[in-house]
Design a protein around this motif. Structure first.
Motif, PDB file in Angstrom:
ATOM      1  N   PHE A   1      30.337-116.481  -4.018  1.00  8.29           N
ATOM      2  CA  PHE A   1      31.481-115.616  -4.452  1.00  8.29           C
ATOM      3  C   PHE A   1      31.049-114.211  -4.598  1.00  8.29           C
ATOM      4  O   PHE A   1      31.384-113.328  -4.479  1.00  8.29           O
ATOM      5  CB  PHE A   1      32.011-116.036  -5.824  1.00  8.29           C
ATOM      6  CG  PHE A   1      33.435-115.180  -6.244  1.00  8.29           C
ATOM      7  CD1 PHE A   1      34.562-115.637  -5.914  1.00  8.29           C
ATOM      8  CD2 PHE A   1      33.109-114.072  -7.137  1.00  8.29           C
ATOM      9  CE1 PHE A   1      35.799-115.021  -6.277  1.00  8.29           C
ATOM     10  CE2 PHE A   1      34.383-113.370  -7.325  1.00  8.29           C
ATOM     11  CZ  PHE A   1      35.623-113.757  -7.182  1.00  8.29           C
ATOM     12  N   GLY A   2      29.705-114.182  -5.541  1.00  9.30           N
ATOM     13  CA  GLY A   2      29.163-113.008  -5.549  1.00  9.30           C
ATOM     14  C   GLY A   2      28.469-112.146  -4.154  1.00  9.30           C
ATOM     15  O   GLY A   2      28.798-110.962  -4.278  1.00  9.30           O
ATOM     16  N   LEU A   3      28.125-113.085  -3.406  1.00  4.16           N
ATOM     17  CA  LEU A   3      27.798-112.534  -2.023  1.00  4.16           C
ATOM     18  C   LEU A   3      28.908-111.911  -1.486  1.00  4.16           C
ATOM     19  O   LEU A   3      28.719-110.915  -0.806  1.00  4.16           O
ATOM     20  CB  LEU A   3      26.976-113.756  -1.272  1.00  4.16           C
ATOM     21  CG  LEU A   3      25.860-114.233  -1.525  1.00  4.16           C
ATOM     22  CD1 LEU A   3      25.657-115.662  -0.659  1.00  4.16           C
ATOM     23  CD2 LEU A   3      24.681-113.410  -1.326  1.00  4.16           C
ATOM     24  N   VAL A   4      29.864-112.623  -1.157  1.00  7.48           N
ATOM     25  CA  VAL A   4      30.987-112.112  -0.394  1.00  7.48           C
ATOM     26  C   VAL A   4      31.596-110.825  -1.130  1.00  7.48           C
ATOM     27  O   VAL A   4      32.077-109.855  -0.537  1.00  7.48           O
ATOM     28  CB  VAL A   4      32.161-113.158  -0.114  1.00  7.48           C
ATOM     29  CG1 VAL A   4      33.252-112.343   0.511  1.00  7.48           C
ATOM     30  CG2 VAL A   4      31.494-114.120   0.603  1.00  7.48           C
ATOM     31  N   LEU A   5      32.003-110.706  -2.371  1.00  6.71           N
ATOM     32  CA  LEU A   5      32.262-109.851  -3.229  1.00  6.71           C
ATOM     33  C   LEU A   5      31.593-108.408  -3.123  1.00  6.71           C
ATOM     34  O   LEU A   5      32.137-107.292  -2.892  1.00  6.71           O
ATOM     35  CB  LEU A   5      32.450-110.189  -4.832  1.00  6.71           C
ATOM     36  CG  LEU A   5      33.074-109.136  -5.724  1.00  6.71           C
ATOM     37  CD1 LEU A   5      34.412-108.805  -5.229  1.00  6.71           C
ATOM     38  CD2 LEU A   5      32.812-109.486  -7.316  1.00  6.71           C
ATOM     39  N   ALA A   6      30.305-108.627  -3.025  1.00  7.69           N
ATOM     40  CA  ALA A   6      29.392-107.325  -2.743  1.00  7.69           C
ATOM     41  C   ALA A   6      29.412-106.918  -1.360  1.00  7.69           C
ATOM     42  O   ALA A   6      29.237-105.703  -1.089  1.00  7.69           O
ATOM     43  CB  ALA A   6      27.810-107.717  -3.230  1.00  7.69           C
TER      44      ALA A   6
END
Length: 309
Positions: A115-120
């Motif tokens: 989730f953090g990967l895609v959000l960034a």
């Protein structure tokens, strides 16, 4: 020589990152390709390869088109594409055998990182064209985000494990390799073919693997030309759409949900949020590195092109 070997390894690792993502439900290979800076080379190279092969098949037997076919092949950035395509299937197989079971066992934590990967990663297509967004661009992105949000919320199905079905599903799922925001493995989970695919790789089921590979090649050949055309002729709006798809796909990576997409109460919040931040920072570091690398390359080119007095 050492530099070329190092370059090969670097591009193979970048391809491996894309291949690894394809084995993990919810994370898109296209998204990872954007993060590691492979996206343009993959889309452009695949598009030129498809055009070259098509000319060889349709034109060369008639005694014409050989030069045009070779011209298409020369446009491919082979020094990047070959090592990337070597690293991709190797990492995909290893990820299916080694990483996927860990993700299934610790789904909440894995989804938090993704989730953090895609959000960034949203920053990559958002800023990719170098042009400012207008109000209608945000509206278009919102529409496609809603589409992705709805699709990733669909309940799972259980399609029969038949070569024809495997071929058709693979031809659709492989599009996720070049379309950020859409996960190929998530598509397999949705139709109930994720576990059979993983088992087929582990058990070397050649019939299943052959049907899947043929479907993947067919789907990729058809879809990559369309995407190449859109990126070459409508680059900015294409990136707007990709940004929306990526944003909507975040639903599939929400850590607190069941496999049936039912929202769960938020538990173990400190660790889960920390993993989200870790995933976010990994992408930030990758983007900053790529930006500085391009800046250094640009400065070097300017230095070499300066007139000598």
């Amino acid at each position: 020589m050492a530099k070329s070997v190092g370059s090969f390894i670097f591009n193979a690792v970048r391809g491996g990152a894309v291949g690894t993502s394809e084995a993990l439900p919810g994370i898109s290979g296209g998204t990872v390709a954007l993060i590691v800076g492979l996206y343009d080379d993959l889309i452009g190279g695949a598009g030129h390869m498809v055009s070259g092969i098509k000319r060889y098949v349709t034109d060369v037997p008639r005694g014409r088109g050989k030069e045009r076919a070779q011209e298409q092949f020369r446009l491919v950035n082979w020094s990047v594409l070959v090592p990337a395509l070597v690293g991709m299937p190797v990492a995909l197989i290893l990820a299916l055998l080694l990483i996927a079971p860990l993700v299934e066992e610790h789904t909440q934590y894995a989804h938090a990182v993704f989730f953090g990967l895609v959000l960034a990663s949203l920053w990559v297509p958002y800023s990719g064209s170098g042009k400012p967004w207008k109000a209608w661009h945000y509206l278009v992105a919102l529409v496609f985000a809603a589409v992705a949000f709805s699709l990733t919320g669909l309940p799972g199905a259980n399609l029969p494990v038949h070569p024809v079905v495997v071929f058709l599903v693979a031809s659709v799922a492989v599009c996720a390799l070049v379309l950020p925001g859409v996960s190929g493995s998530f598509i397999l989970v949705t139709v109930g073919l994720y576990v059979p695919t993983k088992d087929a790789v582990a058990g070397l089921d050649l019939v299943y693997i052959g049907a899947f590979a043929l479907g993947a090649i067919t789907g990729l050949s058809l879809f990559v030309k369309l995407l190449q055309f859109l990126l070459e002729n409508f680059h900015h709006i294409a990136l707007v759409v990709l940004t929306g798809l990526m944003a909507g796909s975040l639903r599939a990576l929400w850590p607190w949900q069941t496999e049936e997409r039912e929202i769960l109460p938020m538990t173990e919040i400190p660790l889960t949020v920390t993993l989200m931040v870790v995933g976010f920072l990994i992408v930030v570091a990758a983007v900053v590195y790529e930006h500085r690398k391009k800046a250094r390359t640009g400065t070097t080119h300017q230095h070499h092109s300066a007139p000598v007095h």
